[in-house]
Each structure stands twice: as structure tokens, then as C-alpha cells.
Design a protein around this motif. Structure first.
Motif, PDB file in Angstrom:
ATOM      1  N   ALA A 131       0.880  -1.195  -0.053  1.00  0.00           N
ATOM      2  CA  ALA A 131       0.018   0.054  -0.026  1.00  0.00           C
ATOM      3  C   ALA A 131       1.005   1.353  -0.090  1.00  0.00           C
ATOM      4  O   ALA A 131       0.533   2.159  -0.702  1.00  0.00           O
ATOM      5  CB  ALA A 131      -0.867  -0.182   1.212  1.00  0.00           C
ATOM      6  N   ALA A 132       1.879   1.380   0.600  1.00  0.00           N
ATOM      7  CA  ALA A 132       2.869   2.502   0.873  1.00  0.00           C
ATOM      8  C   ALA A 132       3.515   2.454  -0.703  1.00  0.00           C
ATOM      9  O   ALA A 132       3.590   3.928  -1.059  1.00  0.00           O
ATOM     10  CB  ALA A 132       3.816   2.240   1.951  1.00  0.00           C
ATOM     11  N   ALA A 133       3.944   1.678  -1.238  1.00  0.00           N
ATOM     12  CA  ALA A 133       4.437   1.674  -2.491  1.00  0.00           C
ATOM     13  C   ALA A 133       3.672   2.206  -3.646  1.00  0.00           C
ATOM     14  O   ALA A 133       3.999   3.015  -4.315  1.00  0.00           O
ATOM     15  CB  ALA A 133       5.177   0.298  -2.944  1.00  0.00           C
ATOM     16  N   ILE A 134       2.387   1.748  -3.452  1.00  0.00           N
ATOM     17  CA  ILE A 134       1.367   2.186  -4.537  1.00  0.00           C
ATOM     18  C   ILE A 134       1.058   3.864  -4.170  1.00  0.00           C
ATOM     19  O   ILE A 134       0.878   4.615  -4.963  1.00  0.00           O
ATOM     20  CB  ILE A 134       0.344   1.422  -4.262  1.00  0.00           C
ATOM     21  CG1 ILE A 134       0.189   0.095  -4.987  1.00  0.00           C
ATOM     22  CG2 ILE A 134      -1.097   2.133  -5.377  1.00  0.00           C
ATOM     23  CD1 ILE A 134      -0.886  -0.867  -4.665  1.00  0.00           C
ATOM     24  N   ASN A 135       1.014   4.205  -2.886  1.00  0.00           N
ATOM     25  CA  ASN A 135       0.956   5.560  -2.611  1.00  0.00           C
ATOM     26  C   ASN A 135       1.829   6.505  -2.978  1.00  0.00           C
ATOM     27  O   ASN A 135       1.657   7.291  -3.746  1.00  0.00           O
ATOM     28  CB  ASN A 135       0.706   5.608  -1.211  1.00  0.00           C
ATOM     29  CG  ASN A 135       0.259   6.937  -0.516  1.00  0.00           C
ATOM     30  OD1 ASN A 135      -0.345   7.877  -1.555  1.00  0.00           O
ATOM     31  ND2 ASN A 135       0.556   7.536   0.740  1.00  0.00           N
ATOM     32  N   VAL A 136       3.137   5.794  -3.033  1.00  0.00           N
ATOM     33  CA  VAL A 136       4.463   6.903  -3.394  1.00  0.00           C
ATOM     34  C   VAL A 136       4.307   6.706  -5.067  1.00  0.00           C
ATOM     35  O   VAL A 136       4.467   7.910  -5.587  1.00  0.00           O
ATOM     36  CB  VAL A 136       5.488   6.215  -3.028  1.00  0.00           C
ATOM     37  CG1 VAL A 136       6.870   6.838  -3.804  1.00  0.00           C
ATOM     38  CG2 VAL A 136       5.649   6.182  -1.510  1.00  0.00           C
ATOM     39  N   ALA A 137       4.096   5.688  -5.751  1.00  0.00           N
ATOM     40  CA  ALA A 137       3.784   5.669  -7.039  1.00  0.00           C
ATOM     41  C   ALA A 137       2.868   6.773  -7.593  1.00  0.00           C
ATOM     42  O   ALA A 137       3.096   7.422  -8.503  1.00  0.00           O
ATOM     43  CB  ALA A 137       3.633   4.318  -7.464  1.00  0.00           C
ATOM     44  N   PHE A 138       1.589   6.795  -6.861  1.00  0.00           N
ATOM     45  CA  PHE A 138       0.437   7.519  -7.133  1.00  0.00           C
ATOM     46  C   PHE A 138       0.992   9.124  -7.068  1.00  0.00           C
ATOM     47  O   PHE A 138       0.489   9.983  -7.670  1.00  0.00           O
ATOM     48  CB  PHE A 138      -0.831   7.434  -6.553  1.00  0.00           C
ATOM     49  CG  PHE A 138      -1.607   6.350  -7.106  1.00  0.00           C
ATOM     50  CD1 PHE A 138      -1.649   6.061  -8.516  1.00  0.00           C
ATOM     51  CD2 PHE A 138      -2.141   5.298  -6.429  1.00  0.00           C
ATOM     52  CE1 PHE A 138      -2.293   4.906  -9.013  1.00  0.00           C
ATOM     53  CE2 PHE A 138      -2.967   4.303  -7.068  1.00  0.00           C
ATOM     54  CZ  PHE A 138      -2.983   4.093  -8.138  1.00  0.00           C
ATOM     55  N   HIS A 139       1.696   9.295  -5.879  1.00  0.00           N
ATOM     56  CA  HIS A 139       2.020  10.655  -5.750  1.00  0.00           C
ATOM     57  C   HIS A 139       3.067  11.155  -6.832  1.00  0.00           C
ATOM     58  O   HIS A 139       2.869  12.291  -7.190  1.00  0.00           O
ATOM     59  CB  HIS A 139       2.923  10.690  -4.253  1.00  0.00           C
ATOM     60  CG  HIS A 139       3.450  12.047  -3.942  1.00  0.00           C
ATOM     61  ND1 HIS A 139       2.375  12.893  -3.631  1.00  0.00           N
ATOM     62  CD2 HIS A 139       4.791  12.522  -4.013  1.00  0.00           C
ATOM     63  CE1 HIS A 139       3.207  14.046  -3.292  1.00  0.00           C
ATOM     64  NE2 HIS A 139       4.538  13.577  -3.458  1.00  0.00           N
ATOM     65  N   PHE A 140       4.035  10.392  -7.346  1.00  0.00           N
ATOM     66  CA  PHE A 140       4.800  10.683  -8.477  1.00  0.00           C
ATOM     67  C   PHE A 140       4.137  10.851  -9.774  1.00  0.00           C
ATOM     68  O   PHE A 140       4.455  11.947 -10.420  1.00  0.00           O
ATOM     69  CB  PHE A 140       6.103   9.961  -8.431  1.00  0.00           C
ATOM     70  CG  PHE A 140       7.109  10.178  -7.438  1.00  0.00           C
ATOM     71  CD1 PHE A 140       7.891  11.370  -7.079  1.00  0.00           C
ATOM     72  CD2 PHE A 140       7.435   9.115  -6.707  1.00  0.00           C
ATOM     73  CE1 PHE A 140       8.778  11.688  -6.177  1.00  0.00           C
ATOM     74  CE2 PHE A 140       8.199   9.459  -5.408  1.00  0.00           C
ATOM     75  CZ  PHE A 140       8.862  10.465  -5.277  1.00  0.00           C
ATOM     76  N   VAL A 141       3.180  10.106  -9.792  1.00  0.00           N
ATOM     77  CA  VAL A 141       2.511  10.128 -11.152  1.00  0.00           C
ATOM     78  C   VAL A 141       1.688  11.405 -11.436  1.00  0.00           C
ATOM     79  O   VAL A 141       1.671  12.119 -12.440  1.00  0.00           O
ATOM     80  CB  VAL A 141       1.724   8.804 -11.530  1.00  0.00           C
ATOM     81  CG1 VAL A 141       0.800   8.985 -12.821  1.00  0.00           C
ATOM     82  CG2 VAL A 141       2.638   7.605 -11.771  1.00  0.00           C
ATOM     83  N   PHE A 142       0.833  11.544 -10.227  1.00  0.00           N
ATOM     84  CA  PHE A 142       0.071  12.573 -10.257  1.00  0.00           C
ATOM     85  C   PHE A 142       0.836  14.127 -10.172  1.00  0.00           C
ATOM     86  O   PHE A 142       0.235  15.021 -10.893  1.00  0.00           O
ATOM     87  CB  PHE A 142      -0.909  12.686  -8.969  1.00  0.00           C
ATOM     88  CG  PHE A 142      -2.029  11.703  -9.214  1.00  0.00           C
ATOM     89  CD1 PHE A 142      -2.570  11.396 -10.304  1.00  0.00           C
ATOM     90  CD2 PHE A 142      -2.470  11.089  -8.234  1.00  0.00           C
ATOM     91  CE1 PHE A 142      -3.553  10.262 -10.478  1.00  0.00           C
ATOM     92  CE2 PHE A 142      -3.383  10.233  -7.942  1.00  0.00           C
ATOM     93  CZ  PHE A 142      -3.831   9.681  -9.369  1.00  0.00           C
ATOM     94  N   GLY A 143       2.082  14.216  -9.565  1.00  0.00           N
ATOM     95  CA  GLY A 143       2.904  15.012  -9.694  1.00  0.00           C
ATOM     96  C   GLY A 143       3.382  15.418 -10.950  1.00  0.00           C
ATOM     97  O   GLY A 143       3.466  16.843 -11.256  1.00  0.00           O
ATOM     98  N   MET A 144       3.629  14.609 -11.783  1.00  0.00           N
ATOM     99  CA  MET A 144       4.305  14.680 -13.041  1.00  0.00           C
ATOM    100  C   MET A 144       3.238  15.216 -14.010  1.00  0.00           C
ATOM    101  O   MET A 144       3.329  15.937 -14.862  1.00  0.00           O
ATOM    102  CB  MET A 144       4.744  13.388 -13.532  1.00  0.00           C
ATOM    103  CG  MET A 144       6.211  12.987 -12.928  1.00  0.00           C
ATOM    104  SD  MET A 144       7.112  11.621 -13.411  1.00  0.00           S
ATOM    105  CE  MET A 144       6.359  10.989 -14.925  1.00  0.00           C
ATOM    106  N   LEU A 145       1.914  14.823 -13.703  1.00  0.00           N
ATOM    107  CA  LEU A 145       0.848  15.171 -14.448  1.00  0.00           C
ATOM    108  C   LEU A 145       0.321  16.730 -14.021  1.00  0.00           C
ATOM    109  O   LEU A 145      -0.767  17.102 -14.827  1.00  0.00           O
ATOM    110  CB  LEU A 145      -0.364  14.162 -14.551  1.00  0.00           C
ATOM    111  CG  LEU A 145      -0.081  12.753 -15.033  1.00  0.00           C
ATOM    112  CD1 LEU A 145      -1.238  11.736 -14.784  1.00  0.00           C
ATOM    113  CD2 LEU A 145       0.102  13.074 -16.532  1.00  0.00           C
ATOM    114  N   GLY A 146       0.606  17.212 -12.866  1.00  0.00           N
ATOM    115  CA  GLY A 146       0.182  18.336 -12.536  1.00  0.00           C
ATOM    116  C   GLY A 146      -1.080  18.294 -11.618  1.00  0.00           C
ATOM    117  O   GLY A 146      -1.698  19.350 -11.653  1.00  0.00           O
ATOM    118  N   LEU A 147      -1.515  17.149 -11.379  1.00  0.00           N
ATOM    119  CA  LEU A 147      -2.459  17.083 -10.549  1.00  0.00           C
ATOM    120  C   LEU A 147      -2.594  17.125  -9.181  1.00  0.00           C
ATOM    121  O   LEU A 147      -1.792  16.954  -8.335  1.00  0.00           O
ATOM    122  CB  LEU A 147      -3.602  15.686 -10.881  1.00  0.00           C
ATOM    123  CG  LEU A 147      -3.718  15.883 -12.405  1.00  0.00           C
ATOM    124  CD1 LEU A 147      -4.171  14.219 -12.673  1.00  0.00           C
ATOM    125  CD2 LEU A 147      -4.775  16.803 -12.997  1.00  0.00           C
TER     126      LEU A 147
END
Length: 125
Positions: free
Chosen positions: A109-125
Motif C-alpha cells: 500500500a505504501a509503494a502504491i501511494n508513493v507511485a501515485f504521488h509521483f505520477v500525479f505530480g508529473m501530470l500536475g494534478l
């Protein structure tokens, strides 16, 4: 051989052999019951808990890892009259997850949370 020679022979002693049936006790009944359970596939973790004699039938209670068994042995014939195997009636906790499994789930769950944080950060969301 002559008839006189046949008559002079003494017949051998003929003894009738009846099988000696060993009288059952708690130890021998337990051995019969656990041997039976091993023959039908329950090899390890057999813990005899109780033996009782009721109306000519021995009741043997045996616990296994997740199962319990009641074996009925006829006191006269020494044969298995009946048996019953069922899951233990132990109460389980609301969450029956081992600590190791819980740690793995939290890590994923922590790994998925970190991955989503970076993906949404790169998309500007």
C-alpha cells in the motif's frame, strides 16, 4: 506298512487353538485409533485427549492441527465402529492475518501511494 504298524502309532495331541484376544485398555484403544487415523491420511500432530468406555464402545478423542476426531472402537471385536472428523470449534479473532502478511500488505500500500504521488505530480494534478 501293515495294519498293525498303523495301529501302534499314537495319534498326536490335537489342541484347539483359539485366537487370544487381548483385553483392551485405554492405551491399546488409543493405539488402535491413532493407527487408524494415520492409515486414512492424518499423519502428523495427533494428540490423544480422552478415552472413555460407554456401553461396550470406547470413545477416543484425538486433536490434530486444525481438526478433531472422535473414534468409536468396539470393546469386543476391537474394530473401528465409527469415526467422525471435524474442524475445531475454536473462536478466531476478527482479523486472522499473521503479522508478516500484514507487514507485506502495508508495504504494498505504501509503494502504491508513493507511485501515485509521483505520477500525479508529473501530470500536475
Amino acid at each position: 506298512m501293515s495294519a498293525a504298524a498303523l495301529q501302534k502309532r499314537t495319534p498326536g495331541v490335537v489342541t484347539q487353538t483359539t485366537p487370544q484376544v487381548k483385553k483392551l485398555n485405554a492405551e491399546s484403544v488409543t493405539a488402535i485409533a491413532t493407527g487408524f487415523l494415520k492409515r486414512i491420511g492424518h499423519k502428523g500432530g495427533l494428540k490423544p485427549k480422552r478415552v472413555s468406555l460407554e456401553e461396550g464402545v470406547y470413545l477416543v478423542e484425538v486433536e490434530m492441527k486444525k481438526l478433531s476426531a472422535i473414534i468409536r472402537v468396539d470393546a469386543e471385536t476391537q474394530e473401528i465402529a465409527a469415526y467422525e472428523i471435524q474442524s475445531k470449534g475454536e473462536e478466531t479473532s476478527f482479523i486472522s492475518i499473521s503479522p508478516k502478511a500484514l507487514l507485506v500488505i502495508v508495504g504494498i500500500a505504501a509503494a502504491i501511494n508513493v507511485a501515485f504521488h509521483f505520477v500525479f505530480g508529473m501530470l500536475g494534478l
